[in-house]
Write a protein that holds these residues in place. Structure first.
Motif, short mmCIF file in Angstrom:
data_model
loop_
_atom_site.label_atom_id
_atom_site.label_comp_id
_atom_site.label_asym_id
_atom_site.label_seq_id
_atom_site.Cartn_x
_atom_site.Cartn_y
_atom_site.Cartn_z
N GLN A 9 10.34 21.87 3.00
CA GLN A 9 9.99 21.59 1.62
C GLN A 9 9.77 20.10 1.40
O GLN A 9 8.81 19.68 0.74
N ILE A 10 10.66 19.30 1.95
CA ILE A 10 10.52 17.85 1.79
C ILE A 10 9.22 17.36 2.41
O ILE A 10 8.51 16.52 1.83
N SER A 11 8.89 17.91 3.56
CA SER A 11 7.63 17.55 4.21
C SER A 11 6.43 17.93 3.34
O SER A 11 5.46 17.17 3.21
N LYS A 12 6.51 19.08 2.69
CA LYS A 12 5.43 19.50 1.80
C LYS A 12 5.32 18.58 0.59
O LYS A 12 4.21 18.19 0.19
N TYR A 13 6.47 18.20 0.02
CA TYR A 13 6.45 17.32 -1.13
C TYR A 13 5.82 15.98 -0.78
O TYR A 13 5.03 15.41 -1.55
N GLN A 14 6.17 15.45 0.42
CA GLN A 14 5.61 14.17 0.82
C GLN A 14 4.11 14.26 1.07
O GLN A 14 3.34 13.36 0.72
N LYS A 15 3.68 15.39 1.66
CA LYS A 15 2.25 15.59 1.92
C LYS A 15 1.48 15.66 0.60
O LYS A 15 0.39 15.09 0.47
N ASN A 16 2.03 16.37 -0.38
CA ASN A 16 1.39 16.44 -1.69
C ASN A 16 1.27 15.06 -2.33
O ASN A 16 0.25 14.74 -2.96
N LEU A 17 2.29 14.25 -2.15
CA LEU A 17 2.26 12.89 -2.69
C LEU A 17 1.21 12.05 -1.96
O LEU A 17 0.45 11.29 -2.59
N ASP A 18 1.15 12.18 -0.63
CA ASP A 18 0.18 11.40 0.15
C ASP A 18 -1.26 11.75 -0.21
O ASP A 18 -2.16 10.90 -0.08
N ASN A 19 -1.48 12.96 -0.67
CA ASN A 19 -2.84 13.39 -1.02
C ASN A 19 -3.31 12.84 -2.37
O ASN A 19 -4.49 12.97 -2.70
N ARG A 20 -2.40 12.25 -3.13
CA ARG A 20 -2.78 11.67 -4.42
C ARG A 20 -3.30 10.24 -4.19
O ARG A 20 -2.61 9.40 -3.64
N LYS A 21 -4.52 9.98 -4.63
CA LYS A 21 -5.14 8.68 -4.39
C LYS A 21 -4.44 7.54 -5.12
O LYS A 21 -4.49 6.39 -4.70
N ASP A 22 -3.79 7.87 -6.22
CA ASP A 22 -3.18 6.81 -7.03
C ASP A 22 -1.69 6.61 -6.76
O ASP A 22 -1.06 5.77 -7.38
N SER A 23 -1.13 7.34 -5.82
CA SER A 23 0.33 7.33 -5.65
C SER A 23 0.86 5.96 -5.25
O SER A 23 1.89 5.51 -5.77
N LYS A 24 0.21 5.28 -4.34
CA LYS A 24 0.69 3.98 -3.87
C LYS A 24 0.54 2.91 -4.96
O LYS A 24 1.40 2.02 -5.09
N VAL A 25 -0.52 3.01 -5.74
CA VAL A 25 -0.71 2.07 -6.84
C VAL A 25 0.42 2.21 -7.85
O VAL A 25 1.03 1.23 -8.30
N ILE A 26 0.73 3.46 -8.21
CA ILE A 26 1.80 3.72 -9.18
C ILE A 26 3.15 3.32 -8.59
O ILE A 26 3.98 2.71 -9.28
N GLU A 27 3.38 3.64 -7.33
CA GLU A 27 4.65 3.27 -6.68
C GLU A 27 4.87 1.77 -6.71
O GLU A 27 5.96 1.29 -7.02
N ARG A 28 3.82 1.00 -6.38
CA ARG A 28 3.97 -0.46 -6.38
C ARG A 28 4.27 -0.97 -7.79
O ARG A 28 5.11 -1.85 -7.98
N ALA A 29 3.58 -0.42 -8.77
CA ALA A 29 3.79 -0.87 -10.15
C ALA A 29 5.20 -0.57 -10.63
O ALA A 29 5.89 -1.44 -11.19
N VAL A 30 5.65 0.67 -10.40
CA VAL A 30 6.96 1.07 -10.93
C VAL A 30 8.10 0.39 -10.19
O VAL A 30 9.09 -0.02 -10.81
N THR A 31 8.00 0.26 -8.89
CA THR A 31 9.08 -0.38 -8.13
C THR A 31 9.23 -1.85 -8.47
O THR A 31 10.33 -2.41 -8.41
#
Length: 444
Positions: A9-31
């Motif tokens: 399940q964790i692997s699936k959740y991470q894969k779903n996150l990796d498939n989002r084009k904006d995930s790294k942008v949002i992660e950098r902003a929020v962190t």
């Protein structure tokens, strides 16, 4: 069925996150910036300009500092307006919050010990006893509790009993006063268990209250009994009133009939039908003093009453959940100010009733409404006097959107003369008694 999280399940959740084009942008902003800063909507901020069609002059904003006395500051701020209008006291004039604080803590201590005796036959793990011992006393309160203090002890100007270290920074006093009260609870419960006489219990409790009085005097100063009231008004005229008592001062200078002001709430939960009155078990401060009583009304009715009171030149004490969707530095409270649900792409919505029922929200802070912006007769935003000093908001004043009021305001105090006949009749009802932990018993 019990379902644990597995690695697939964790692997699936991470894969779903990796498939989002904006995930790294949002992660950098929020962190780097945090959740609120990253999700702030600056267009919403632009709509909350501090300009109002009805705007009362209420003087310089007070500062409760590192204490939880907002309910007290807010109530005394509403009362000082009369002195400003009638006696032309300076804009920085304040009524003594420390004086009412002293008697509040003294009376709350007695109220706690009385409740210890009333529940002494219940086991320690009963919900009522556990709730009672969790917080023997605290800084917070409600409007009716302030009225009970004033009706018994009166009011004094700040010059007669100024702030002390412990009134402005209350953590140490609360810690040791609660330690003493829990210690005394042990002794009182043991007396009851050992079938001590009523005279012995009363004598022991009297000794306990003597020690409480001594602790409060050391920490807050000796409460004023007679004082000289001296000031120079805005026209530079000198005034001196010698040897006045707190009760005389309230009657002469504040001159409000506190019985005229009633608590109105908005709690749209299934257990509290509208147009009914409610009280809360074990909520209060002065034994045999004014009880807490709320009339539950629709928010639309509360707004109409608040506007009537403002139009008549009177500010409005209110209780809310100030930490929700608010920027305390800028002094803005608006449901559109932040969009964490859009940023996280997750439904975070709850109704007002659901937030109350599920512990997401309750009254945490009391302030004063001093203005409203009416467009075509309807409110769009409200001016709020806070008690956090002049360094926040616009010299200490906040702007509250009308929608924020709908969602996060729970209590108003209104003069009965503005209520309709039907509301007046409803307010006369004997109140339904709610459990001690009901959210409408939260202390601001």
């Amino acid at each position: 069925m019990t379902a644990e999280i597995n690695l697939d399940q964790i692997s699936k959740y991470q894969k779903n996150l990796d498939n989002r084009k904006d995930s790294k942008v949002i992660e950098r902003a929020v962190t780097h910036q945090g959740i609120l800063e990253s999700s702030e909507d600056f267009t919403a901020e632009g709509k909350m300009t501090p300009v109002f069609s009805i705007d009362l002059s209420t003087g310089k904003v007070a500062d409760q500092k590192q204490s939880g006395r907002c309910w007290m500051f807010a109530a005394l701020n509403t009362m000082r307006i009369h002195l400003m209008n009638t006696y032309k006291v300076p804009d920085d004039f304040e009524l003594s919050q420390n004086y009412t604080n002293f008697w509040d803590k003294f009376e709350k201590s007695n109220y706690f010990l009385e409740n210890v005796l009333k529940t002494a036959d219940q086991p320690l793990d009963s919900r009522k006893v556990a709730w009672l011992m969790a917080t023997p006393q605290q800084d917070g309160g409600q409007w009716d509790m302030l009225c009970a203090l004033i009706e018994k002890y009166g009011i004094v100007p700040k010059s007669a009993m100024p702030e002390t270290f412990n009134s402005s920074r209350s953590a140490q006093l609360n810690k040791f006063l609660n330690l003493k009260l829990r210690h005394d609870a042990v002794a009182l419960r043991e007396l009851v268990a050992n079938k001590a006489s009523d005279e012995k219990i009363a004598e022991t409790k009297d000794s306990m209250m003597n020690e409480v009085y001594r602790m409060l005097t050391y920490a807050l100063g000796e409460p004023a009994t007679k004082f000289d009231f001296e000031y120079r008004d805005k026209d530079k005229n000198y005034h001196f009133d010698a040897g006045i008592t707190p009760q005389e001062f309230f009657k002469k200078y504040v001159n409000l009939n506190l019985e005229d002001y009633v608590s109105l709430i908005n709690s749209p939960t299934d257990d509290k039908p509208f147009n009914k009155t409610y009280t809360i078990e074990m909520l209060g401060n002065v034994v045999n003093g004014r009880p807490v009583k709320h009339l539950n009304l629709e928010m639309s009715e509360l707004k109409k009453l608040a506007i009537k009171q403002l139009q008549n030149g009177e500010s409005v004490w209110f209780g809310s959940d100030v930490g929700q969707s608010s920027n305390t530095k800028k002094g803005i409270m608006d449901t559109n100010l932040y969009a964490p649900d859009e940023m996280f792409d997750s439904d975070l919505s709850m109704s007002k009733a659901e937030r109350l029922d599920y512990g997401e929200s309750l009254m945490t802070h009391a302030m004063v409404i001093t203005g409203v912006d009416l467009v075509n007769g309807e409110p769009t935003k409200w001016k709020v006097e806070n008690s956090w000093g002049e360094k926040v908001g616009t010299k200490g004043y906040f702007v509250m959107s009308d929608d924020w009021m709908n969602e996060f305001v729970y209590q108003f105090v209104i003069n009965k003369k503005y209520l309709t006949d039907a509301q007046l009749e409803a307010q006369k009802q004997d109140p339904v008694v709610l459990k001690p932990w009901d959210p409408m018993g939260a202390l601001a």
